[in-house]
Design a protein around this motif. Structure first.
Motif, PDB file in Angstrom:
ATOM      1  N   GLY A 118      28.579 -28.065  73.311  1.00  0.00           N
ATOM      2  CA  GLY A 118      28.931 -28.480  71.960  1.00  0.00           C
ATOM      3  C   GLY A 118      27.693 -28.811  71.143  1.00  0.00           C
ATOM      4  N   GLY A 119      26.746 -29.475  71.798  1.00  0.00           N
ATOM      5  CA  GLY A 119      25.507 -29.840  71.121  1.00  0.00           C
ATOM      6  C   GLY A 119      24.731 -28.609  70.669  1.00  0.00           C
ATOM      7  N   LEU A 120      24.713 -27.606  71.535  1.00  0.00           N
ATOM      8  CA  LEU A 120      24.024 -26.358  71.183  1.00  0.00           C
ATOM      9  C   LEU A 120      24.705 -25.705  69.983  1.00  0.00           C
ATOM     10  N   TRP A 121      26.044 -25.731  69.996  1.00  0.00           N
ATOM     11  CA  TRP A 121      26.799 -25.124  68.895  1.00  0.00           C
ATOM     12  C   TRP A 121      26.584 -25.899  67.584  1.00  0.00           C
ATOM     13  N   GLY A 122      26.276 -27.184  67.721  1.00  0.00           N
ATOM     14  CA  GLY A 122      25.970 -27.972  66.533  1.00  0.00           C
ATOM     15  C   GLY A 122      24.517 -27.832  66.107  1.00  0.00           C
ATOM     16  N   PHE A 123      23.674 -27.490  67.073  1.00  0.00           N
ATOM     17  CA  PHE A 123      22.249 -27.346  66.782  1.00  0.00           C
ATOM     18  C   PHE A 123      21.999 -26.238  65.764  1.00  0.00           C
ATOM     19  N   SER A 241      21.415 -35.192  64.229  1.00  0.00           N
ATOM     20  CA  SER A 241      22.764 -35.623  63.899  1.00  0.00           C
ATOM     21  C   SER A 241      23.792 -34.549  64.226  1.00  0.00           C
ATOM     22  N   MET A 242      23.485 -33.287  63.894  1.00  0.00           N
ATOM     23  CA  MET A 242      24.430 -32.209  64.196  1.00  0.00           C
ATOM     24  C   MET A 242      24.571 -32.017  65.701  1.00  0.00           C
ATOM     25  N   VAL A 243      23.471 -32.200  66.449  1.00  0.00           N
ATOM     26  CA  VAL A 243      23.552 -32.045  67.904  1.00  0.00           C
ATOM     27  C   VAL A 243      24.441 -33.132  68.507  1.00  0.00           C
ATOM     28  N   ILE A 244      24.256 -34.378  68.063  1.00  0.00           N
ATOM     29  CA  ILE A 244      25.084 -35.468  68.599  1.00  0.00           C
ATOM     30  C   ILE A 244      26.543 -35.249  68.223  1.00  0.00           C
ATOM     31  N   SER A 245      26.758 -34.893  66.958  1.00  0.00           N
ATOM     32  CA  SER A 245      28.116 -34.615  66.504  1.00  0.00           C
ATOM     33  C   SER A 245      28.753 -33.509  67.349  1.00  0.00           C
ATOM     34  N   GLY A 246      27.981 -32.441  67.574  1.00  0.00           N
ATOM     35  CA  GLY A 246      28.484 -31.337  68.389  1.00  0.00           C
ATOM     36  C   GLY A 246      28.769 -31.764  69.817  1.00  0.00           C
TER      37      GLY A 246
END
Lengths: 349, 319
Positions: A118-123, A241-246
């Motif tokens: 998920g983190g990668l997808w948010g990255f 922030s996007m990585v944590i969110s993801g």
């Protein structure tokens, strides 16, 4: 009127308006709203089995809500929770199927895999926003579809032999309750994931409110230029922030993969949990604790809805309409705020 | 299979899939040019698809073969009214336009499925009998080579869509109305100073977007799916939005992008029967439009500039 007070009042009024609108729709379509809502309540809390199922549904909602809320607090809008959730689901099941290890290694490994995926997808949207100023909303929507097609492809060709779902995960990676525990809720699919979700609520609260990094993240969300001037790296914080969110979203996927279902299957469309996560976060005022209440409401609505056609004949989609309207009213909170202020002014005179 | 033969399979199929995207993307152009983000295009397409199918099923006996065109008209009107919700929330109530759009999408799916169950007592409608079917366009299809590729086994709606794209381009770039619409999306305060009613222009922009997205949904339902269920419009609205951005908010650019996406979509379906492509996993073709959009946005295919005031509510008297 005090801002804090308003932050609680607006979601409450939005929910009330949504419920009233739902009642009107039932009336117009020839159903009894009283029966409809009664069957909804019974379907969510009427029996132990239903209560168990409701809590099970709340689990991914909490995590999806945290994902949206976390991004929101740092000035980003993550519509990609759905996609991050799907890749998290796949990653956790992959680890659950492919490896064999003792439970205390296997289960954490599977959960972490989901967070990483998920983190990668948010990255990706975070990186593109930081590097190229590409709006994250459009990128995350596109990433949702890419996630859907790619995971379907993986399930069909890599994780199974052209079947439409994977094997069951090994017991050592499962979040499911033991037999005795399952009995407590009449064999509902309630699982240990709720503890992970609640732990994440604490983590988000602690991270944002009690750490320097959290202060930085919030500050970037509040005013990028001021943060830049204060010596913070805006770009790094956007990506983080996007990585944590993801990662939160990916964990929500593992709740489905390791807890509820124990496998991943081909999807013709989205699960909807990610989109409902937006509503959960909005209702919760984008705070960690608020998300619990938002998730509670939507979990109960979704599970209760399943009982409506049987008991009162109302189609389950009524609940989707009510949820959509609640989002609508929260989004239009300017209208509600304006109303409250007018009323309170009159009383003041 | 020779090259001409391959083209005469791919081109009509690409045109078929492009038509709904073109209409919807053109709708998006009106809304976004006026400064209102419209993520709700997906939901508006759902409303259009639902309305057209229900109208078609209901009036098929009375209206016969022309029912499909009237159904498109009905889809246009209903979706236009539905778009009013987005307009009221995002223009008058200053709601976050993205959130409002998400609500529109959820509401459209919930409401239409609710109504389908109410009307038909099941989760999916019957198949319509009077759908848009393949036709050989008279005269044009007799042209050697080109006629066979472009005008045989094709659909009237595809050409209708392309013509509308040129009309929309003319309206937005060559008429006073278009100038006003664009000025409201670029610099609403300046437009307001010049006596343009910002609120009114934005309402018009959003409602036209509803009308065109409704036609888009109707075209999809009546030429591709032929019935209505929960997965009928699966992401087409977002694809249209992507086409709009890919085409840099220009109607003709959006049309070009939509044609390309239609091509990509049709490849993933007809690709299996074509030599060369049969060995490529279909997943690459499925994700191609989305990946390309991201690349386009990242500036690899040329910078796209959104209307400057896109996404910000206009509050009179506030700098």
């Amino acid at each position: 009127m005090a801002k804090r007070y308003m932050n609680i009042l607006i979601p409450l009024i939005a929910v009330l308006l949504g419920v009233i609108a739902g009642a009107i729709i039932m009336l117009v379509s020839g159903y009894s709203p009283v029966d409809g809502y009664a069957s909804l309540w019974n379907g969510a809390f009427g029996e132990l089995y239903y209560t168990g199922e409701t809590i099970r549904q709340i689990t991914p909602y909490i995590l999806a809500g945290l994902a949206v809320a976390f991004a929101f607090r740092t000035g980003l809008f993550n519509i990609g929770v759905e996609g991050q959730l799907i890749v998290g689901w796949l990653a956790s099941v992959w680890v659950g199927v492919a490896f064999d290890a003792p439970k205390f290694i296997h289960l954490p490994l599977a959960v972490i895999a989901a967070a990483l995926a998920g983190g990668l997808w948010g990255f990706i949207p975070g990186f593109l926003k930081a590097k190229f100023r590409v709006h994250e909303v459009i990128v995350t929507i596109m990433m949702n579809y890419i996630a859907l097609h790619v995971t379907n492809y993986f399930i069909r060709t890599v994780l199974s032999d052209h079947s439409d779902k994977t094997d069951k995960i090994h017991d050592s990676a499962s979040l499911a309750f033991s037999d005795a525990m399952q009995q407590m809720t009449d064999y509902s699919r309630l699982h240990w994931g709720i503890l992970i979700a609640l732990a994440c609520v604490f983590i988000m609260w602690f991270l944002l409110e009690k750490t320097t990094k959290g202060y930085e993240l919030r500050s970037v969300g509040f005013n990028q230029h001021a943060s830049e001037y204060a010596g913070m790296s805006v770009n790094k914080n956007i990506i983080l922030s996007m990585v944590i969110s993801g990662a939160f979203a990916g964990l929500a996927g593992s709740m489905e993969g390791l807890g509820t279902f124990g496998y991943a299957s081909i999807k013709s469309g989205f699960t909807g949990i990610g989109f409902d996560g937006i509503a959960v976060a909005l209702l919760g005022g984008n705070t960690a604790v608020g998300v619990i209440f938002g998730a509670l409401l939507f979990g109960a609505l979704k599970v209760g809805a399943l009982n409506m056609p049987m008991e009162s004949g109302v189609p389950t989609e009524l609940v989707d309409i009510v949820i959509a309207l609640i989002i609508f009213f929260v989004a239009s909170s300017y209208m509600i705020r304006w109303f409250i202020e007018r009323i309170s002014k009159k009383e003041g005179k | 299979m020779d090259f001409i033969q391959i083209l005469s399979i791919i081109v009509p199929s690409a045109l078929l899939f492009a038509a709904p995207l073109i209409f919807t993307a053109l709708g998006g152009a009106f809304s976004e040019r006026s400064g209102v983000v419209n993520i709700g295009l997906e939901g508006l397409m759902v409303i259009g698809a639902f309305t057209s199918i229900v109208f078609n099923l209901t009036f098929s006996d009375q209206l016969g073969g022309s029912v499909k065109w009237f159904a498109l008209l009905a889809a246009m009107i209903v979706a236009c009214i539905f778009a009013l919700l987005h307009a009221v929330a995002s223009i008058s109530f200053r709601a976050d336009q993205v959130v409002s759009g998400v609500a529109i999408n959820l509401l459209a799916v919930g409401l239409t499925l609710f109504l389908v169950k109410l009307i038909y007592g099941k989760g999916q409608t019957d198949m319509i009998q009077n759908a848009f079917r393949k036709v050989d366009i008279p005269v044009l299809s007799d042209i050697p080579v080109i006629g066979k590729i472009f005008f045989a086994n094709t659909y009237y709606t595809s050409f209708f869509a392309i013509i509308v794209a040129f009309i929309v381009w003319f309206i937005i770039f060559k008429t006073p109305f278009g100038l006003r619409l664009r000025s409201v999306g670029e610099h609403p305060m300046a437009a307001d100073t010049m006596g343009i009613n910002v609120t009114k222009m934005r309402y018009i922009g959003v409602m036209i977007s509803g009308a065109l997205a409704g036609i888009g949904g109707g075209v999809y339902a009546e030429s591709i799916s032929s019935d209505f269920g929960h997965a009928t419009i699966n992401g087409q609205g977002f694809m249209a939005l992507a086409a709009l951005i890919f085409g840099k908010w220009n109607p003709l650019g959006a049309m070009g992008a939509a044609l390309f996406f239609g091509f990509a979509q049709s490849l993933s379906i007809v690709g299996k029967s074509l030599p060369l492509l049969e060995n490529i996993p279909s997943v690459y073709l499925l994700i191609a439009p989305y990946v390309l959009t991201i690349l386009a946005l990242a500036g690899f295919i040329g910078r796209a500039d959104a209307p400057k005031a896109l996404g910000t509510p206009y509050v009179k008297g506030k700098r």
